[in-house]
Design a protein around this motif. Structure first.
Motif, PDB file in Angstrom:
ATOM      1  N   GLN A  22       4.528  69.050-100.294  1.00  0.00           N
ATOM      2  CA  GLN A  22       5.582  69.098-101.304  1.00  0.00           C
ATOM      3  C   GLN A  22       6.876  68.550-100.711  1.00  0.00           C
ATOM      4  O   GLN A  22       7.307  68.981 -99.639  1.00  0.00           O
ATOM      5  CB  GLN A  22       5.800  70.532-101.796  1.00  0.00           C
ATOM      6  CG  GLN A  22       4.710  71.026-102.717  1.00  0.00           C
ATOM      7  CD  GLN A  22       4.705  70.278-104.035  1.00  0.00           C
ATOM      8  OE1 GLN A  22       5.743  70.005-104.626  1.00  0.00           O
ATOM      9  NE2 GLN A  22       3.520  69.927-104.495  1.00  0.00           N
ATOM     10  N   GLU A  23       7.464  67.592-101.389  1.00  0.00           N
ATOM     11  CA  GLU A  23       8.702  66.969-100.910  1.00  0.00           C
ATOM     12  C   GLU A  23       9.830  67.995-100.793  1.00  0.00           C
ATOM     13  O   GLU A  23      10.705  67.872 -99.934  1.00  0.00           O
ATOM     14  CB  GLU A  23       9.109  65.843-101.858  1.00  0.00           C
ATOM     15  CG  GLU A  23      10.153  64.919-101.313  1.00  0.00           C
ATOM     16  CD  GLU A  23       9.667  64.093-100.130  1.00  0.00           C
ATOM     17  OE1 GLU A  23      10.480  63.868 -99.218  1.00  0.00           O
ATOM     18  OE2 GLU A  23       8.496  63.680-100.105  1.00  0.00           O
ATOM     19  N   GLU A  47       3.449  57.999-101.096  1.00  0.00           N
ATOM     20  CA  GLU A  47       3.611  57.898-102.540  1.00  0.00           C
ATOM     21  C   GLU A  47       3.624  59.293-103.146  1.00  0.00           C
ATOM     22  O   GLU A  47       3.194  60.256-102.523  1.00  0.00           O
ATOM     23  CB  GLU A  47       2.507  57.053-103.169  1.00  0.00           C
ATOM     24  CG  GLU A  47       1.135  57.684-103.104  1.00  0.00           C
ATOM     25  CD  GLU A  47       0.078  56.859-103.807  1.00  0.00           C
ATOM     26  OE1 GLU A  47       0.284  56.469-104.969  1.00  0.00           O
ATOM     27  OE2 GLU A  47      -0.958  56.607-103.182  1.00  0.00           O
ATOM     28  N   ARG A  48       4.132  59.379-104.361  1.00  0.00           N
ATOM     29  CA  ARG A  48       4.137  60.649-105.093  1.00  0.00           C
ATOM     30  C   ARG A  48       3.051  60.580-106.151  1.00  0.00           C
ATOM     31  O   ARG A  48       2.900  59.565-106.815  1.00  0.00           O
ATOM     32  CB  ARG A  48       5.502  60.878-105.712  1.00  0.00           C
ATOM     33  CG  ARG A  48       6.537  60.852-104.602  1.00  0.00           C
ATOM     34  CD  ARG A  48       7.705  61.639-104.695  1.00  0.00           C
ATOM     35  NE  ARG A  48       7.663  62.864-105.432  1.00  0.00           N
ATOM     36  CZ  ARG A  48       8.571  63.787-105.288  1.00  0.00           C
ATOM     37  NH1 ARG A  48       9.535  63.620-104.437  1.00  0.00           N
ATOM     38  NH2 ARG A  48       8.535  64.882-105.991  1.00  0.00           N
ATOM     39  N   ARG A  49       2.308  61.676-106.278  1.00  0.00           N
ATOM     40  CA  ARG A  49       1.213  61.756-107.255  1.00  0.00           C
ATOM     41  C   ARG A  49       1.325  63.061-108.029  1.00  0.00           C
ATOM     42  O   ARG A  49       1.683  64.095-107.459  1.00  0.00           O
ATOM     43  CB  ARG A  49      -0.147  61.747-106.555  1.00  0.00           C
ATOM     44  CG  ARG A  49      -0.425  60.526-105.744  1.00  0.00           C
ATOM     45  CD  ARG A  49      -1.790  60.652-105.102  1.00  0.00           C
ATOM     46  NE  ARG A  49      -1.999  59.652-104.074  1.00  0.00           N
ATOM     47  CZ  ARG A  49      -3.005  59.673-103.218  1.00  0.00           C
ATOM     48  NH1 ARG A  49      -3.897  60.649-103.256  1.00  0.00           N
ATOM     49  NH2 ARG A  49      -3.131  58.725-102.317  1.00  0.00           N
ATOM     50  N   PRO A  59       5.471  66.678-108.631  1.00  0.00           N
ATOM     51  CA  PRO A  59       4.474  65.823-107.979  1.00  0.00           C
ATOM     52  C   PRO A  59       4.398  66.106-106.481  1.00  0.00           C
ATOM     53  O   PRO A  59       5.362  66.558-105.865  1.00  0.00           O
ATOM     54  CB  PRO A  59       4.968  64.402-108.243  1.00  0.00           C
ATOM     55  CG  PRO A  59       6.368  64.531-108.674  1.00  0.00           C
ATOM     56  CD  PRO A  59       6.584  65.921-109.168  1.00  0.00           C
ATOM     57  N   GLU A  60       3.218  65.851-105.932  1.00  0.00           N
ATOM     58  CA  GLU A  60       3.029  65.992-104.493  1.00  0.00           C
ATOM     59  C   GLU A  60       3.351  64.666-103.820  1.00  0.00           C
ATOM     60  O   GLU A  60       3.172  63.603-104.402  1.00  0.00           O
ATOM     61  CB  GLU A  60       1.578  66.350-104.170  1.00  0.00           C
ATOM     62  CG  GLU A  60       1.164  67.699-104.674  1.00  0.00           C
ATOM     63  CD  GLU A  60      -0.306  67.974-104.444  1.00  0.00           C
ATOM     64  OE1 GLU A  60      -0.603  69.107-104.060  1.00  0.00           O
ATOM     65  OE2 GLU A  60      -1.138  67.082-104.663  1.00  0.00           O
ATOM     66  N   SER A  61       3.797  64.740-102.591  1.00  0.00           N
ATOM     67  CA  SER A  61       3.952  63.546-101.765  1.00  0.00           C
ATOM     68  C   SER A  61       2.676  63.383-100.961  1.00  0.00           C
ATOM     69  O   SER A  61       2.138  64.360-100.428  1.00  0.00           O
ATOM     70  CB  SER A  61       5.143  63.696-100.824  1.00  0.00           C
ATOM     71  OG  SER A  61       6.338  63.691-101.562  1.00  0.00           O
ATOM     72  N   TRP A  62       2.188  62.157-100.889  1.00  0.00           N
ATOM     73  CA  TRP A  62       0.968  61.843-100.142  1.00  0.00           C
ATOM     74  C   TRP A  62       1.295  60.813 -99.090  1.00  0.00           C
ATOM     75  O   TRP A  62       1.915  59.790 -99.374  1.00  0.00           O
ATOM     76  CB  TRP A  62      -0.110  61.300-101.075  1.00  0.00           C
ATOM     77  CG  TRP A  62      -0.763  62.371-101.874  1.00  0.00           C
ATOM     78  CD1 TRP A  62      -0.270  62.973-102.995  1.00  0.00           C
ATOM     79  CD2 TRP A  62      -2.010  62.987-101.608  1.00  0.00           C
ATOM     80  NE1 TRP A  62      -1.141  63.921-103.439  1.00  0.00           N
ATOM     81  CE2 TRP A  62      -2.225  63.949-102.612  1.00  0.00           C
ATOM     82  CE3 TRP A  62      -2.977  62.813-100.621  1.00  0.00           C
ATOM     83  CZ2 TRP A  62      -3.367  64.738-102.646  1.00  0.00           C
ATOM     84  CZ3 TRP A  62      -4.115  63.597-100.668  1.00  0.00           C
ATOM     85  CH2 TRP A  62      -4.301  64.547-101.669  1.00  0.00           C
TER      86      TRP A  62
END
Length: 70
Positions: A22-23, A47-49, A59-62
């Motif tokens: 999580q950002e 990227e954020r998904r 959104p989660e950060s990947w």
């Protein structure tokens, strides 16, 4: 200590990795970005998904990287 453990683990398991965080968790974001830089330099991407089945969740950060074989 945490980055050393991440380096050891990922170093023992070379290949493509995708790591979610999580950002809003600034410590996790800084940790994983620095770990990626330490392992593969600039050869990583982020990227954020959206979170599957949770439309109201942020959104989660990947982080995606490939750890080379030694």
């Amino acid at each position: 200590m945490g980055r050393a453990a991440a380096h050891q683990f990922l170093g023992r398991h070379p290949g493509r990795w995708e790591i979610a965080y999580q950002e809003d968790n600034r410590a996790a974001a800084a940790f994983w970005r620095q770990a990626a830089r330490d392992l593969v330099g600039i050869r990583w991407s982020g990227e954020r998904r959206p979170v599957p089945d949770k439309p109201d969740a942020p959104p989660e950060s990947w982080l995606s990287l490939t750890v080379p074989e030694k």
